[in-house]
Design an enzyme around this catalytic site. Structure first.
Site, PDB file in Angstrom:
ATOM      1  CE  LYS A 167      -1.648   1.886   3.938  1.00 31.69           C
ATOM      2  NZ  LYS A 167      -1.487   3.337   4.064  1.00 31.69           N
ATOM      3  CG  ASN A 168       2.654   2.662   3.534  1.00 30.61           C
ATOM      4  OD1 ASN A 168       1.460   2.935   3.426  1.00 30.61           O
ATOM      5  ND2 ASN A 168       3.268   2.567   4.714  1.00 30.61           N
ATOM      6  NE  ARG A 211       1.333  12.682   7.199  1.00 32.52           N
ATOM      7  CZ  ARG A 211       1.644  13.903   7.584  1.00 32.52           C
ATOM      8  NH1 ARG A 211       0.739  14.696   8.116  1.00 32.52           N
ATOM      9  NH2 ARG A 211       2.878  14.365   7.430  1.00 32.52           N
ATOM     10  CB  CYS A 228      -3.608   7.049  10.996  1.00 31.06           C
ATOM     11  SG  CYS A 228      -4.016   5.515  10.210  1.00 31.06           S
ATOM     12  NE  ARG A 230       1.202  10.417  10.252  1.00 32.97           N
ATOM     13  CZ  ARG A 230       0.734   9.382   9.579  1.00 32.97           C
ATOM     14  NH1 ARG A 230      -0.519   9.043   9.669  1.00 32.97           N
ATOM     15  NH2 ARG A 230       1.518   8.707   8.792  1.00 32.97           N
ATOM     16  CB  VAL A 268       2.774  19.403   6.044  1.00 32.27           C
ATOM     17  CG1 VAL A 268       1.785  18.259   6.042  1.00 32.27           C
ATOM     18  CG2 VAL A 268       2.070  20.723   6.308  1.00 32.27           C
ATOM     19  CG  ASP A 269       7.629  20.778  10.119  1.00 34.53           C
ATOM     20  OD1 ASP A 269       7.033  19.702   9.894  1.00 34.53           O
ATOM     21  OD2 ASP A 269       8.468  20.905  11.018  1.00 34.53           O
ATOM     22  CB  SER A 275       9.723  12.969   6.656  1.00 35.16           C
ATOM     23  OG  SER A 275       8.477  12.971   5.967  1.00 35.16           O
ATOM     24  CB  VAL A 276       8.176   7.769   4.492  1.00 36.57           C
ATOM     25  CG1 VAL A 276       7.752   7.045   3.231  1.00 36.57           C
ATOM     26  CG2 VAL A 276       8.983   6.855   5.400  1.00 36.57           C
ATOM     27  CG  ASP A 322       3.575   1.577   9.302  1.00 40.88           C
ATOM     28  OD1 ASP A 322       3.245   2.430  10.139  1.00 40.88           O
ATOM     29  OD2 ASP A 322       3.634   1.813   8.079  1.00 40.88           O
ATOM     30  CB  ILE A 381       8.262   6.795  14.106  1.00 39.77           C
ATOM     31  CG1 ILE A 381       9.389   5.778  13.950  1.00 39.77           C
ATOM     32  CG2 ILE A 381       7.992   7.563  12.803  1.00 39.77           C
ATOM     33  CD1 ILE A 381      10.683   6.283  13.377  1.00 39.77           C
ATOM     34  NE  ARG A 385      -6.648   4.476   5.751  1.00 41.77           N
ATOM     35  CZ  ARG A 385      -5.688   4.923   6.544  1.00 41.77           C
ATOM     36  NH1 ARG A 385      -5.880   5.034   7.830  1.00 41.77           N
ATOM     37  NH2 ARG A 385      -4.524   5.268   6.047  1.00 41.77           N
TER      38      ARG A 385
HETATM   39  C1  UD1 Z   1       4.722   6.943   6.191  1.00 43.74           C
HETATM   40  C2  UD1 Z   1       3.837   5.733   6.093  1.00 43.74           C
HETATM   41  C3  UD1 Z   1       3.375   5.277   7.477  1.00 43.74           C
HETATM   42  C4  UD1 Z   1       4.592   5.066   8.371  1.00 43.74           C
HETATM   43  C5  UD1 Z   1       5.498   6.283   8.376  1.00 43.74           C
HETATM   44  C6  UD1 Z   1       6.795   6.060   9.145  1.00 43.74           C
HETATM   45  C7  UD1 Z   1       2.701   5.888   3.955  1.00 43.74           C
HETATM   46  C8  UD1 Z   1       1.433   6.097   3.213  1.00 43.74           C
HETATM   47  N1  UD1 Z   1       2.670   6.049   5.289  1.00 43.74           N
HETATM   48  O1  UD1 Z   1       3.944   7.981   6.776  1.00 43.74           O
HETATM   49  O2  UD1 Z   1       2.641   4.069   7.331  1.00 43.74           O
HETATM   50  O3  UD1 Z   1       4.153   4.825   9.711  1.00 43.74           O
HETATM   51  O4  UD1 Z   1       5.856   6.648   7.029  1.00 43.74           O
HETATM   52  O5  UD1 Z   1       7.486   4.983   8.626  1.00 43.74           O
HETATM   53  O6  UD1 Z   1       3.726   5.568   3.364  1.00 43.74           O
HETATM   54  N2  UD1 Z   1       7.249  14.817  10.376  1.00 43.74           N
HETATM   55  C9  UD1 Z   1       7.384  16.138  10.704  1.00 43.74           C
HETATM   56  N3  UD1 Z   1       7.199  17.075   9.726  1.00 43.74           N
HETATM   57  C10 UD1 Z   1       6.884  16.741   8.441  1.00 43.74           C
HETATM   58  C11 UD1 Z   1       6.760  15.376   8.107  1.00 43.74           C
HETATM   59  C12 UD1 Z   1       6.941  14.424   9.094  1.00 43.74           C
HETATM   60  O7  UD1 Z   1       7.658  16.474  11.855  1.00 43.74           O
HETATM   61  O8  UD1 Z   1       6.725  17.643   7.612  1.00 43.74           O
HETATM   62  C13 UD1 Z   1       7.429  13.763  11.419  1.00 43.74           C
HETATM   63  C14 UD1 Z   1       6.164  12.972  11.704  1.00 43.74           C
HETATM   64  O9  UD1 Z   1       5.304  13.655  12.595  1.00 43.74           O
HETATM   65  C15 UD1 Z   1       6.722  11.712  12.287  1.00 43.74           C
HETATM   66  C16 UD1 Z   1       8.033  11.527  11.518  1.00 43.74           C
HETATM   67  O10 UD1 Z   1       8.332  12.801  10.936  1.00 43.74           O
HETATM   68  O11 UD1 Z   1       7.015  11.877  13.650  1.00 43.74           O
HETATM   69  C17 UD1 Z   1       7.993  10.497  10.422  1.00 43.74           C
HETATM   70  O12 UD1 Z   1       6.832  10.666   9.646  1.00 43.74           O
HETATM   71  P1  UD1 Z   1       6.799  10.351   8.073  1.00 43.74           P
HETATM   72  O13 UD1 Z   1       7.916   9.432   7.730  1.00 43.74           O
HETATM   73  O14 UD1 Z   1       6.671  11.632   7.344  1.00 43.74           O
HETATM   74  O15 UD1 Z   1       5.419   9.540   7.959  1.00 43.74           O
HETATM   75  P2  UD1 Z   1       4.468   9.490   6.699  1.00 43.74           P
HETATM   76  O16 UD1 Z   1       5.245   9.691   5.463  1.00 43.74           O
HETATM   77  O17 UD1 Z   1       3.278  10.330   6.956  1.00 43.74           O
END
Ligand code: UD1
Length: 429
Positions: free
Chosen positions: A22-23, A102, A126, A131, A133-134, A173-174, A316, A338, A408
């Site tokens: 999915k991811n 998201r 979720c 979470r 978006v900075d 951040s993924v 996850d 995380i 989902r």
């Molecule tokens: C993706 C995965 C999710 C997984 C997560 C971590 C998908 C669809 N979702 O979520 O299943 O649990 O990676 O492996 O692929 N952060 C910030 N600012 C930002 C972006 C992220 O502070 O702008 C923080 C988040 O709050 C979190 C950390 O970075 O604490 C990691 O999050 P991130 O890797 O971005 O998760 P997602 O990409 O949303």
């Protein structure tokens, strides 16, 4: 609303086919916005998030076609999705759509790269933490975009197009890595992403972008270099197998006992989780067509785990592993690094008789000899499946409500488990 009823106690034995991830599927689908030609994705899982994203993409003008099942094809084999963004008709991703998932926020990267503007609602998704978006905003600003937040929308403009730059993320951040990598494919000049996510889904997206004509090096390492090109073209890409689904079923077998082949699973995508499972006493072997997981009557050994970005133990799989540890012969500690609020499954596991205490980011799980079935409620995708796993090993009947979370991210969960001897069924309200 549907619920899942599980009667615990049966061992799992047989074959479980592992779906496409999915991811990986979600960013791959979003990559279709980068070209006016057709992107064909195979091994696409049948999931609610995938259906939801097709709706979001069609709002931007993406035509999609799903190839039907071919004669002789197993009904659990992945589907083929053709996505064509011949013309982007709308650069706004509205709140009603983005708030449901998201990952749909990630359209901001391709839209601004191709159309030089995007207006995307701040995301939902979720309930596992704030979470923010900075990183996305700072990354796009580094590529020369002007960004404003207006009435819950991120408004991004790059009138002369994006320009390659160095983008360093403060933490891994993924989603931000996917988004900046996609945006940089059509920027002028070179972009260097520092502290990039190394997750297999980032590698899969990079492979697809390269097949579309992008110039990318270093995906899967903390530094990714992208040379911008003026246009991308169509491509065929097979979605990588789902390491989280793999780990989830591996943990289910480790919990119930039995012998299951996870067909199509790739061990190199989840070595750390497999190592931890071996330490709990499960026998894991890599075969030519997947991963075989076995556990005989011996007890489950407690193991301490800390979630980390790839290649560490994935967040996850944290909830599923906690379910396993509730039946361990001793006490284990699970540290979540995380997401700050990813322990919502704890109080539901406690309803089944688990002994868990939380101190900040660490849960201490004291293994018990028996769990007892009970009605429980799912609060997010991975938490829901942890309750199913616990239910498979509990005495009596467990009913997991709010299963829309499961739909989902887990394709035909109850069918896959039933085929291996579990007593599990979906109950329609
Ligand atoms: C993706 C995965 C999710 C997984 C997560 C971590 C998908 C669809 N979702 O979520 O299943 O649990 O990676 O492996 O692929 N952060 C910030 N600012 C930002 C972006 C992220 O502070 O702008 C923080 C988040 O709050 C979190 C950390 O970075 O604490 C990691 O999050 P991130 O890797 O971005 O998760 P997602 O990409 O949303």
């Amino acid at each position: 609303m549907d619920s899942i009823k599980v009667v615990g106690g049966a061992e799992l034995n047989g074959i479980i086919p592992i779906s496409g991830a999915k991811n990986a599927t979600l960013p791959l689908m979003i990559a279709s916005l980068l070209t006016d030609e057709t992107l064909t994705l195979t091994n696409v899982p049948r999931l609610r998030d995938v259906a939801q994203l097709t709706q979001i993409l069609s709002n931007h003008g993406v035509d999609y076609a799903v190839n039907g099942k071919r004669t002789g094809q197993d009904d659990l084999e992945g589907q083929t999705l053709n996505l064509t963004a011949r013309e982007i008709v709308d650069t706004t991703a509205p709140y009603e759509l983005v708030s449901k998932m998201r990952a749909s926020f990630w359209v901001v990267g391709p839209l601004v790269a191709r159309m030089h503007e995007a207006r995307v609602s701040l995301p939902g998704g979720c309930a596992i933490g704030t979470r923010p978006v900075d990183f996305f905003i700072d990354g796009l600003a580094a590529l020369g975009a002007q960004i404003e937040i207006e009435a819950g929308y991120v408004v991004v403009k790059a009138p002369g197009g994006l320009k390659g730059a160095r983008v360093e993320f403060p933490r891994v951040s993924v989603g931000a890595t996917h988004t900046i990598m996609m945006a940089a494919t059509l920027a002028k000049g070179e972009t260097e992403i520092v502290n990039a996510a190394c997750e297999p889904e980032v590698v899969d997206l990079a492979k697809c972008l390269i097949a579309m004509g992008a110039k990318i090096e270093g995906a899967g390492t903390p530094t990714i270099r992208i040379q911008g090109v003026s246009r991308l073209h169509g491509a065929h890409h097979q979605v990588v197998s789902d390491r989280i689904e793999t780990g989830t079923y591996a943990m289910a077998v480790a919990m119930t006992g039995g012998d299951v082949l996870l067909k199509g699973a790739q061990a190199d995508l989840l070595q750390s989780a497999l190592d931890v499972l071996r330490q709990t006493g499960a026998e894991i072997t890599e075969t030519t067509d997947g991963i075989r997981v076995r556990r005989n009557g011996n007890g489950i050994m407690p193991v301490d785990v800390s979630t980390e970005p790839f290649p560490g133990f994935p967040t996850d799989l944290q909830a599923q592993f906690m379910a396993l540890m509730t039946r361990a012969n001793g006490t284990s500690k699970i540290n979540e690094t995380i997401f700050e609020n990813r322990f919502m499954h704890v109080q539901e596991l406690a309803r089944l008789g688990a002994h868990i205490t939380i101190d900040g980011h660490t849960a201490t799980v004291e293994g018990v000899s028996t769990l007892h079935g009970a009605p429980v409620m799912a609060t997010d995708l991975r938490a829901s499946v942890s309750l199913v796993i616990a239910g498979l090993a509990a005495e009596g009947e467990t009913t997991v409500s709010r299963v829309y979370h499961l739909d989902r991210g887990f394709e035909r969960l109850e069918d896959k488990l039933t085929r291996c001897g579990a007593q599990i069924e979906r109950v329609s309200a």
